[in-house]
Design a protein around this motif. Structure first.
Motif, mmCIF file in Angstrom:
data_model
loop_
_atom_site.group_PDB
_atom_site.id
_atom_site.type_symbol
_atom_site.label_atom_id
_atom_site.label_comp_id
_atom_site.label_asym_id
_atom_site.label_seq_id
_atom_site.Cartn_x
_atom_site.Cartn_y
_atom_site.Cartn_z
ATOM 1 N N ALA A 339 16.983 -12.310 12.275
ATOM 2 C CA ALA A 339 17.249 -11.824 10.512
ATOM 3 C C ALA A 339 17.107 -10.406 10.944
ATOM 4 O O ALA A 339 17.120 -9.718 11.552
ATOM 5 N N PRO A 404 21.467 -16.898 -1.394
ATOM 6 C CA PRO A 404 21.870 -15.396 -1.090
ATOM 7 C C PRO A 404 23.040 -15.509 -2.418
ATOM 8 O O PRO A 404 23.441 -16.365 -2.206
ATOM 9 N N TYR A 573 21.981 -19.887 3.356
ATOM 10 C CA TYR A 573 20.308 -20.329 3.093
ATOM 11 C C TYR A 573 20.018 -19.399 4.879
ATOM 12 O O TYR A 573 19.278 -18.412 5.432
ATOM 13 N N ARG A 576 21.274 -15.834 6.433
ATOM 14 C CA ARG A 576 19.972 -14.809 5.807
ATOM 15 C C ARG A 576 18.660 -14.468 6.763
ATOM 16 O O ARG A 576 18.272 -13.653 7.319
#
Length: 597
Positions: A339, A404, A573, A576
């Motif tokens: 991340a 996002p 998702y 991210r």
């Protein structure tokens, strides 16, 4: 970061990933979570010996789920006891008995319906032992006196009282209400201290047989109070709490063993000599305070260093444990290179509003308790509500509760009749309004939404036939992608191929009547009693054959719920949290906790 320093005795050569300051339950839970992820974690405490306190009485239901994930719940359950019925007295005579949990029972989605009584020092022993299993031990007698974030923001230089400076990537202050870390950062700690609301506390021994150890005894008189709760794992140990003795001017006196004996004799039918020992004496004043922010660069605050609450409801230690569980996986994914560092911004985004709401909740419960004890038969049960289990806390307002680039959801904005909260976040217990437009991926009414706690559910391992449950599937430092319905098989295969080596597990949840081979990547369970489908509200997609995909964060909160044919949202998702799915060179490997059953 406000406070520079010289290089002292020299710079340590090994660059730790995270230095945790404070070895109470918050710091120890965070250390265990990071250590099992393979992070190079250190934990220090200024005390020369493991600290012992006589305040927190044990984890609530949500904290037990966290301890279960860390692999220590069985030991905590064995060392503690169930919450006890409360026997209330007035003028030395029993007047009422109440069991706050009489109408509560475990359910398929929440097997822990209540907390556990266990001395805080005993809980810390369990966590220290767990941490030692990862090769990490608390460094005692080490006081942090300086923090400086290096130019470029790539590390923090930490100065200790012995004039030694050491370099780490991140620092987390878990060092209590008087946090040195918070003070070094110059972060405000606004709130109030109620000087007139004072309690003296300690661990005491009573003569064997003096009181029934199956009850929490509470004497509330017009001129004071005494509360005695048996300490699990001891024959004669009790938690002692009381209104203090006061001098001629009405000022509270410091606690002493003789003072405890006088209070015991005044309010109970026991002679003072029945109290044979008193230790860990302290004075508690109602403090309600919260830090202005929970992060400054590479330094974070958690637990009492970030917020202190009224004692009612027992949420102080528990809120800290849950801070740690929220922060640990985020630090782990950033350190592993999956991340981006921006993920760490969501710690404050999510936990600061929860802390603000908890301050409101505990203050309201304290008021309710003070009102209740004015009447004969009133007691500490007035502080206990479903809110104090912690099971209803969620993060629906969070940026991690949507794909996002998706527009904010309708339930992210506070209602107009609410008191504004930090960051304008809604209440953690807020539920959607009936006039909301259904969101993409919405399931049956009443089903959990992104940001909510992920429900548990009993099921059967599809390979071994052994009984298990979903929280066992989630256990360990990974994101879990659940697939309901035949249509979810394709996206689970894609996720396993792209992210299987990057901290993501997949689990196909089969209906009991689902035909065909039960094979594929990752884990597989059979929802033989339908509890998983009911808990996650997946019937709507099952009827159409589309299927449902649910992304569960490592802290057991829902990240995404989507139709199985919306693979784009699932991948967006996961990117991210886990990037492109390939760990960067040199990142720490995940270390799964050893599990039972």
């Amino acid at each position: 970061m406000g406070m520079g320093m010289g290089m002292g005795m020299g710079m340590g050569n090994d660059l730790a990933d995270v230095l945790i300051v404070g070895a109470g339950p918050t710091g120890l839970v965070l250390a265990c979570d990071l250590a099992r992820r393979g992070a190079a974690v250190r934990i220090v405490d200024r005390s020369p010996a493991p600290p012992r306190t006589s305040r927190a009485k044990g984890p609530n239901a949500r904290s037990l789920e966290i301890l279960d994930d860390l692999g220590v719940a069985d030991e905590v359950l064995a060392a503690g006891s169930a919450p006890l019925p409360m026997l209330k007295y007035r003028d030395r005579l029993p007047v009422a008995e109440t069991d706050p949990w009489a109408d509560s029972a475990p359910s398929p989605d929440a097997p822990y319906d209540r907390g556990r009584l266990i001395a805080q020092w005993r809980l810390e022993e369990v966590l220290r032992d767990r941490l030692a299993g990862y090769g990490v031990r608390v460094e005692l007698g080490r006081e942090v006196v300086g923090l400086t974030e290096a130019a470029g923001g790539r590390h923090v230089d930490v100065t200790f009282a012995e004039d030694r400076t050491e370099r780490v990537r991140y620092v987390v202050g878990c060092d209590g209400a008087h946090s040195s870390v918070r003070k070094l950062l110059g972060i405000g700690f606004e709130g109030t201290t109620a000087e007139d609301q004072v309690m003296v506390c300690g661990d005491v021994d009573l003569a064997e047989g003096a009181l029934d150890r199956t009850r929490w005894h509470q004497w509330f008189d017009e001129d004071g109070a005494v509360m005695l709760c048996p300490i699990p794992g001891t024959r004669t140990g009790w938690w002692f709490q009381a209104g203090p003795e006061r001098d001629g001017r009405g000022r509270p006196l410091a606690p002493t063993a003789d003072g405890f004996r006088r209070l015991l004799a005044r309010h109970t039918a026991l002679p003072g000599r029945a109290l044979t020992r008193a230790e860990l004496l302290s004075t508690y004043r109602v403090n309600v305070r919260m830090a202005d922010r929970f992060r400054a660069g590479r330094v974070f605050l958690a637990g009492d260093a970030a917020h202190v609450h009224a004692v009612a409801g027992g949420l102080g230690m528990n809120t800290g444990i849950q801070d740690a569980f929220n922060l640990g996986w985020k630090l782990g994914l950033v350190l592993a290179g999956h991340a981006e560092p921006e993920l760490l911004n969501t710690y404050e985004e999510e936990r600061l509003p929860v802390a603000a709401r908890t301050l409101d909740l505990t203050s309201e419960r304290l008021r309710a308790t003070l009102e209740a004890i004015r009447r004969p038969g009133g007691g500490l049960d007035a502080a206990i509500t479903l809110d104090t289990t912690g099971l209803g806390v969620g993060y629906r307002w969070s940026s991690l509760a949507r794909v996002p680039d998706e527009a904010p959801r309708h339930d992210e904005t506070p209602r107009h009749d609410e008191t504004p909260r930090p960051n304008k976040a809604p209440r953690p217990d807020e539920t959607p309004r009936h006039d909301e437009t259904p969101q993409p991926g919405a399931r049956s009414p009443g089903s959990p939404q992104p940001g909510d706690r992920a429900p548990d559910a009993p099921c059967v391992d599809a390979v071994t036939g052994a009984r298990t449950r979903l929280h066992r599937v989630f256990a360990g430092p990974r994101t879990t992608v659940l697939g309901f319905g035949p249509g979810s098989a394709a996206v689970l295969r894609e996720v396993a191929a792209a992210y299987g080596d990057a901290g993501v597990r997949t689990c196909r949840v089969y209906a009991s009547d689902e035909s065909g081979a039960r094979s594929g990547p990752g884990a597989a369970v059979v929802d033989d009693e339908g509890h998983a489908a009911a808990a996650y509200g997946t019937g709507a997609f099952g009827d159409t054959g589309t299927g449902t995909v649910v992304v569960v964060r490592p802290d057991h909160h829902l990240g995404l719920c989507a139709p199985a044919d919306d693979a784009r949202s699932v991948h967006a998702y996961l990117r991210r949290l886990h990037g492109a799915g390939r760990p960067r060179n040199g990142s720490p490997a995940l270390v799964d906790a050893a599990r039972k059953g």
